[in-house]
Design a protein around this motif. Structure first.
Motif, PDB file in Angstrom:
ATOM      1  N   GLU A  55     -61.858   6.539 -43.247  1.00 48.27           N
ATOM      2  CA  GLU A  55     -61.328   7.386 -44.321  1.00 48.27           C
ATOM      3  C   GLU A  55     -61.550   8.849 -43.962  1.00 48.27           C
ATOM      4  OE1 GLU A  55     -61.838   6.301 -48.406  1.00 48.27           O
ATOM      5  OE2 GLU A  55     -61.238   8.305 -49.092  1.00 48.27           O
ATOM      6  N   VAL A  56     -60.473   9.600 -44.011  1.00 48.12           N
ATOM      7  CA  VAL A  56     -60.497  11.021 -43.655  1.00 48.12           C
ATOM      8  C   VAL A  56     -60.598  11.845 -44.932  1.00 48.12           C
ATOM      9  CG1 VAL A  56     -59.055  12.877 -42.719  1.00 48.12           C
ATOM     10  CG2 VAL A  56     -59.113  10.642 -41.593  1.00 48.12           C
ATOM     11  N   GLY A  57     -61.615  12.702 -45.032  1.00 48.24           N
ATOM     12  CA  GLY A  57     -61.766  13.565 -46.218  1.00 48.24           C
ATOM     13  C   GLY A  57     -62.106  12.734 -47.445  1.00 48.24           C
ATOM     14  N   ILE A  79     -65.162  10.353 -42.760  1.00 49.38           N
ATOM     15  CA  ILE A  79     -65.243  11.654 -42.095  1.00 49.38           C
ATOM     16  C   ILE A  79     -64.950  12.746 -43.112  1.00 49.38           C
ATOM     17  CG2 ILE A  79     -64.387  12.987 -40.135  1.00 49.38           C
ATOM     18  CD1 ILE A  79     -63.290  10.259 -39.156  1.00 49.38           C
ATOM     19  N   GLU A  80     -65.805  13.718 -43.146  1.00 44.59           N
ATOM     20  CA  GLU A  80     -65.673  14.761 -44.184  1.00 44.59           C
ATOM     21  C   GLU A  80     -66.276  16.045 -43.634  1.00 44.59           C
ATOM     22  OE1 GLU A  80     -64.946  16.976 -46.834  1.00 44.59           O
ATOM     23  OE2 GLU A  80     -64.320  15.048 -47.636  1.00 44.59           O
ATOM     24  N   ILE A  81     -65.581  17.178 -43.869  1.00 48.37           N
ATOM     25  CA  ILE A  81     -66.132  18.451 -43.383  1.00 48.37           C
ATOM     26  C   ILE A  81     -66.957  19.162 -44.449  1.00 48.37           C
ATOM     27  CG2 ILE A  81     -64.515  19.012 -41.524  1.00 48.37           C
ATOM     28  CD1 ILE A  81     -62.807  20.490 -43.542  1.00 48.37           C
ATOM     29  N   HIS A  82     -66.939  18.666 -45.672  1.00 48.88           N
ATOM     30  CA  HIS A  82     -67.668  19.317 -46.761  1.00 48.88           C
ATOM     31  C   HIS A  82     -69.069  18.697 -46.837  1.00 48.88           C
ATOM     32  CE1 HIS A  82     -68.313  19.991 -51.246  1.00 48.88           C
ATOM     33  NE2 HIS A  82     -68.270  21.198 -50.719  1.00 48.88           N
ATOM     34  N   LYS A  83     -70.087  19.467 -46.353  1.00 49.21           N
ATOM     35  CA  LYS A  83     -71.434  18.886 -46.205  1.00 49.21           C
ATOM     36  C   LYS A  83     -72.029  18.341 -47.505  1.00 49.21           C
ATOM     37  CE  LYS A  83     -72.550  21.524 -42.111  1.00 49.21           C
ATOM     38  NZ  LYS A  83     -72.942  20.593 -41.055  1.00 49.21           N
ATOM     39  N   ASP A 100     -69.871  14.152 -40.209  1.00 52.47           N
ATOM     40  CA  ASP A 100     -69.588  15.466 -40.776  1.00 52.47           C
ATOM     41  C   ASP A 100     -68.852  16.252 -39.686  1.00 52.47           C
ATOM     42  OD1 ASP A 100     -70.045  18.117 -41.270  1.00 52.47           O
ATOM     43  OD2 ASP A 100     -72.230  17.987 -41.176  1.00 52.47           O
ATOM     44  N   TYR A 101     -67.518  16.120 -39.648  1.00 53.04           N
ATOM     45  CA  TYR A 101     -66.759  16.679 -38.523  1.00 53.04           C
ATOM     46  C   TYR A 101     -65.277  16.744 -38.889  1.00 53.04           C
ATOM     47  CZ  TYR A 101     -66.365  17.732 -33.559  1.00 53.04           C
ATOM     48  OH  TYR A 101     -66.186  18.371 -32.366  1.00 53.04           O
ATOM     49  N   ASP A 102     -64.522  17.481 -38.079  1.00 50.05           N
ATOM     50  CA  ASP A 102     -63.082  17.563 -38.313  1.00 50.05           C
ATOM     51  C   ASP A 102     -62.413  16.268 -37.837  1.00 50.05           C
ATOM     52  OD1 ASP A 102     -60.310  18.072 -38.052  1.00 50.05           O
ATOM     53  OD2 ASP A 102     -60.695  20.211 -37.947  1.00 50.05           O
ATOM     54  N   ALA A 103     -61.782  15.570 -38.771  1.00 51.95           N
ATOM     55  CA  ALA A 103     -61.213  14.250 -38.462  1.00 51.95           C
ATOM     56  C   ALA A 103     -60.144  14.327 -37.382  1.00 51.95           C
ATOM     57  CB  ALA A 103     -60.623  13.651 -39.729  1.00 51.95           C
ATOM     58  N   VAL A 153     -55.923   8.471 -45.681  1.00 52.22           N
ATOM     59  CA  VAL A 153     -55.943   9.929 -45.893  1.00 52.22           C
ATOM     60  C   VAL A 153     -55.512  10.114 -47.346  1.00 52.22           C
ATOM     61  CG1 VAL A 153     -55.126  12.178 -45.094  1.00 52.22           C
ATOM     62  CG2 VAL A 153     -55.231  10.267 -43.480  1.00 52.22           C
ATOM     63  N   HIS A 154     -56.494  10.190 -48.241  1.00 53.59           N
ATOM     64  CA  HIS A 154     -56.164  10.244 -49.658  1.00 53.59           C
ATOM     65  C   HIS A 154     -56.309  11.651 -50.212  1.00 53.59           C
ATOM     66  CE1 HIS A 154     -56.792   5.666 -50.559  1.00 53.59           C
ATOM     67  NE2 HIS A 154     -55.833   5.917 -49.695  1.00 53.59           N
ATOM     68  N   PHE A 155     -55.251  12.163 -50.732  1.00 54.34           N
ATOM     69  CA  PHE A 155     -55.223  13.497 -51.343  1.00 54.34           C
ATOM     70  C   PHE A 155     -55.761  14.584 -50.413  1.00 54.34           C
ATOM     71  CE2 PHE A 155     -55.350  10.233 -54.550  1.00 54.34           C
ATOM     72  CZ  PHE A 155     -54.192  10.518 -55.245  1.00 54.34           C
ATOM     73  N   PRO A 156     -55.177  14.697 -49.224  1.00 53.87           N
ATOM     74  CA  PRO A 156     -55.606  15.781 -48.325  1.00 53.87           C
ATOM     75  C   PRO A 156     -55.229  17.134 -48.936  1.00 53.87           C
ATOM     76  CG  PRO A 156     -53.612  14.738 -47.511  1.00 53.87           C
ATOM     77  CD  PRO A 156     -54.052  13.926 -48.682  1.00 53.87           C
ATOM     78  N   VAL A 157     -55.966  18.159 -48.520  1.00 51.50           N
ATOM     79  CA  VAL A 157     -55.627  19.511 -48.996  1.00 51.50           C
ATOM     80  C   VAL A 157     -54.217  19.827 -48.477  1.00 51.50           C
ATOM     81  CG1 VAL A 157     -56.369  21.930 -49.024  1.00 51.50           C
ATOM     82  CG2 VAL A 157     -58.075  20.096 -48.728  1.00 51.50           C
ATOM     83  N   LYS A 217     -61.669  10.919 -57.669  1.00 53.50           N
ATOM     84  CA  LYS A 217     -61.825  12.040 -58.602  1.00 53.50           C
ATOM     85  C   LYS A 217     -60.517  12.839 -58.689  1.00 53.50           C
ATOM     86  CE  LYS A 217     -65.225  15.476 -58.557  1.00 53.50           C
ATOM     87  NZ  LYS A 217     -66.384  16.008 -57.842  1.00 53.50           N
ATOM     88  N   TYR A 218     -59.924  13.086 -57.510  1.00 54.05           N
ATOM     89  CA  TYR A 218     -58.678  13.858 -57.491  1.00 54.05           C
ATOM     90  C   TYR A 218     -57.550  13.084 -58.158  1.00 54.05           C
ATOM     91  CZ  TYR A 218     -60.440  17.719 -54.841  1.00 54.05           C
ATOM     92  OH  TYR A 218     -61.134  18.843 -54.485  1.00 54.05           O
ATOM     93  N   GLU A 219     -57.527  11.771 -57.867  1.00 53.53           N
ATOM     94  CA  GLU A 219     -56.465  10.954 -58.442  1.00 53.53           C
ATOM     95  C   GLU A 219     -56.548  10.992 -59.969  1.00 53.53           C
ATOM     96  OE1 GLU A 219     -55.812   7.337 -56.489  1.00 53.53           O
ATOM     97  OE2 GLU A 219     -54.576   6.516 -58.095  1.00 53.53           O
TER      98      GLU A 219
HETATM   99  C1  LIG Z   1     -58.569  17.257 -52.059  1.00 56.28           C
HETATM  100  S1  LIG Z   1     -60.001  16.506 -51.386  1.00 56.28           S
HETATM  101  C2  LIG Z   1     -59.754  14.780 -51.667  1.00 56.28           C
HETATM  102  C3  LIG Z   1     -61.024  14.000 -51.597  1.00 56.28           C
HETATM  103  C4  LIG Z   1     -60.919  12.484 -51.815  1.00 56.28           C
HETATM  104  N1  LIG Z   1     -60.125  11.845 -50.767  1.00 56.28           N
HETATM  105  C5  LIG Z   1     -60.363  12.155 -53.178  1.00 56.28           C
HETATM  106  O1  LIG Z   1     -59.276  11.585 -53.247  1.00 56.28           O
HETATM  107  O2  LIG Z   1     -61.009  12.512 -54.181  1.00 56.28           O
HETATM  108  C6  LIG Z   1     -59.703  16.662 -49.632  1.00 56.28           C
HETATM  109  C7  LIG Z   1     -60.972  16.471 -48.810  1.00 56.28           C
HETATM  110  O3  LIG Z   1     -60.633  16.472 -47.430  1.00 56.28           O
HETATM  111  C8  LIG Z   1     -61.646  17.174 -46.718  1.00 56.28           C
HETATM  112  N2  LIG Z   1     -61.045  17.637 -45.447  1.00 56.28           N
HETATM  113  C9  LIG Z   1     -60.085  18.594 -45.296  1.00 56.28           C
HETATM  114  N3  LIG Z   1     -59.743  18.720 -43.998  1.00 56.28           N
HETATM  115  C10 LIG Z   1     -60.502  17.815 -43.301  1.00 56.28           C
HETATM  116  C11 LIG Z   1     -60.602  17.476 -41.926  1.00 56.28           C
HETATM  117  N4  LIG Z   1     -59.852  18.084 -41.004  1.00 56.28           N
HETATM  118  N5  LIG Z   1     -61.482  16.499 -41.563  1.00 56.28           N
HETATM  119  C12 LIG Z   1     -62.254  15.888 -42.499  1.00 56.28           C
HETATM  120  N6  LIG Z   1     -62.188  16.182 -43.820  1.00 56.28           N
HETATM  121  C13 LIG Z   1     -61.330  17.112 -44.224  1.00 56.28           C
HETATM  122  C14 LIG Z   1     -62.059  18.284 -47.667  1.00 56.28           C
HETATM  123  O4  LIG Z   1     -63.360  18.773 -47.389  1.00 56.28           O
HETATM  124  C15 LIG Z   1     -61.991  17.584 -49.027  1.00 56.28           C
HETATM  125  O5  LIG Z   1     -63.217  17.003 -49.401  1.00 56.28           O
END
Ligand SMILES: C[S@@+](CC[C@H](N)C(=O)[O-])C[C@H]1O[C@@H](n2cnc3c(N)ncnc32)[C@H](O)[C@@H]1O
Length: 390
Positions: free
Chosen positions: A128-130, A152-156, A178-181, A198-202, A269-271
């Motif tokens: 799971e990414v982010g 994998i998550e970049i937000h510590k 804790d790294y860039d996916a 990849v759920h709800f990426p920024v 949470k975002y959903e």
């Molecule tokens: C909008 S949040 C969604 C979080 C979660 N998937 C949810 O649905 O509640 C996007 C998450 O992706 C993480 N993120 C953004 N770019 C990333 C990357 N390149 N690698 C890993 N995580 C990443 C952000 O830190 C953030 O926590």
């Protein structure tokens, strides 16, 4: 990030040991005397504290490039330095109660190097990414105990929160990174992965180069997915959906599934937020039908012993070496208390460079760790060696 505002910096004679924290040396920016780094070693972690002199105050805080996870280490090092050097702390956001509480079970938190050296291949992997609050990831891991999940998550702070949950729930099939996916996927063996979520990426509407989904990411996903595996994008953003659809379609040959407002087993949470706002939620699911070639082995990052001429290093400072697909930038030069020099560098692909230090002892050495072994990073490493040799 934890920091202390102090009245004045008081340099300790180094090395200095305070409890289980060792302060090894001071690194001074050769061009800007308002910036110094203090090298810290604690348990198996090595990192820097950053000392910054600002008008009217001095700030002692975590150094972004080398700070370890969890932030417990940084908090403890900040307080240990302040105590050992008798600093007058004017303001602090470090909760002293916090520093007594060690997240003593860190086994689920792997470093990128752990994955590079011993990627687990004994069972199906799902990624799971982010993962944010981790609701979906924790639910999946609990529901499928025979599958190994990697989050994998970049937000510590999110990583720390989910790490605590893994320990509380005693999950042994969930690893965190804790790294860039986008960089991580390059290390994953081919044909191993059952799902990539990849759920709800920024959406990064104004900075599309920061998006997780890109042609390179989808290509790597196809390589790591086993035949029958799926890359699952879930988004509330019409724009991100359209962009991802175009990206997936450009790569052809795979089977795409599109769903609107599908309920899944656990809502993140975002959903929940988007549902309250009555927004549409789109799923774009790529079904992989390709058996990919195994990953080609790459050479290691090695340096030969080199004498460092300070005039040459000063001339390199500030320079950028560009090559096709990437670059090396010599950002800052430091002089260390033990006589060595050190560069702060960024290097690698333009869209996702690595930021790290290069310690220039008898044999140059990356700090806090070598770059990830990717093709572009290796090319950057070759260019760096040429530049150091002059
Ligand atoms: C909008 S949040 C969604 C979080 C979660 N998937 C949810 O649905 O509640 C996007 C998450 O992706 C993480 N993120 C953004 N770019 C990333 C990357 N390149 N690698 C890993 N995580 C990443 C952000 O830190 C953030 O926590």
């Amino acid at each position: 990030m934890p920091h202390l505002h102090i009245e004045r910096f008081n340099p300790l004679p180094l090395p200095h040991r305070h409890g289980d924290v060792t302060f090894e040396y001071l690194a001074e920016n050769v061009l800007h005397d308002d910036e110094k780094l203090i090298a810290v070693r604690m348990e198996e972690k090595a990192f820097f504290l950053l000392l910054k002199t600002l008008p009217g105050k001095t700030l002692l805080k975590a150094d972004k490039l080398s700070r370890p996870s969890p932030t417990w280490y940084v908090k403890k090092a900040l307080l240990a330095y302040a105590e050992a050097a008798g600093l007058n702390v004017l303001a602090s956001n470090v909760d002293t109660a916090d520093t007594g509480m060690h997240l003593d079970d860190n086994r689920a938190l792997w470093s990128i190097h752990d994955f590079a050296e011993r990627f687990p291949t004994d069972r199906e992997v799902r990624i799971e990414v982010g993962f944010g609050s981790g609701r979906h990831l924790l639910h999946q891991a609990k529901t499928h105990p025979d599958i190994l999940f990697i989050g994998i998550e970049i937000h510590k702070p999110s990583v720390e929160q989910v790490l605590k949950q893994i320990n509380i729930r005693k999950l042994d099939n969930l690893l965190l990174l804790d790294y860039d996916a986008r960089l991580f996927l390059e290390l994953v063996p081919s044909n191993l992965v059952g799902r990539i979520y990849v759920h709800f990426p920024v959406p990064w509407d104004k900075k599309p180069h920061r998006r997780v989904i890109s042609e390179a990411f989808v290509n790597e996903s196809i390589r790591v997915l086993a035949p029958g595996g799926k890359l699952e994008l879930r988004t509330d953003s019409d724009n991100y959906f359209a962009y991802s659809f175009d990206t997936f379609m450009r790569l052809g040959r795979n089977h795409l599934e599109i769903r609107k407002n599908r309920d899944i087993a656990v809502s993140s949470k975002y959903e929940d937020r988007w549902k309250r706002q009555e927004k549409n939620i789109y799923d774009l699911i790529l079904h992989n039908d390709t058996l990919s070639e195994p990953l080609a082995p790459l050479e290691a990052f090695t340096f030969a012993p080199a004498a460092c001429d300070e005039a040459h290093l000063r001339a390199l400072n500030g320079q950028t070496l560009r090559f096709e697909g990437g670059f090396v930038h010599f950002e800052r030069l430091y002089r260390l208390g033990d006589g060595r020099m050190m560069f702060r560098l960024s290097l690698g692909p333009f869209e996702r460079p690595e930021h790290l230090y290069l310690l220039l002892g008898d044999v140059p050495e990356y700090f806090p760790a070598t770059p990830v072994r990717s093709r572009t990073n290796l090319e950057a490493h070759r260019r760096l060696k040429e530049a150091l040799d002059g």
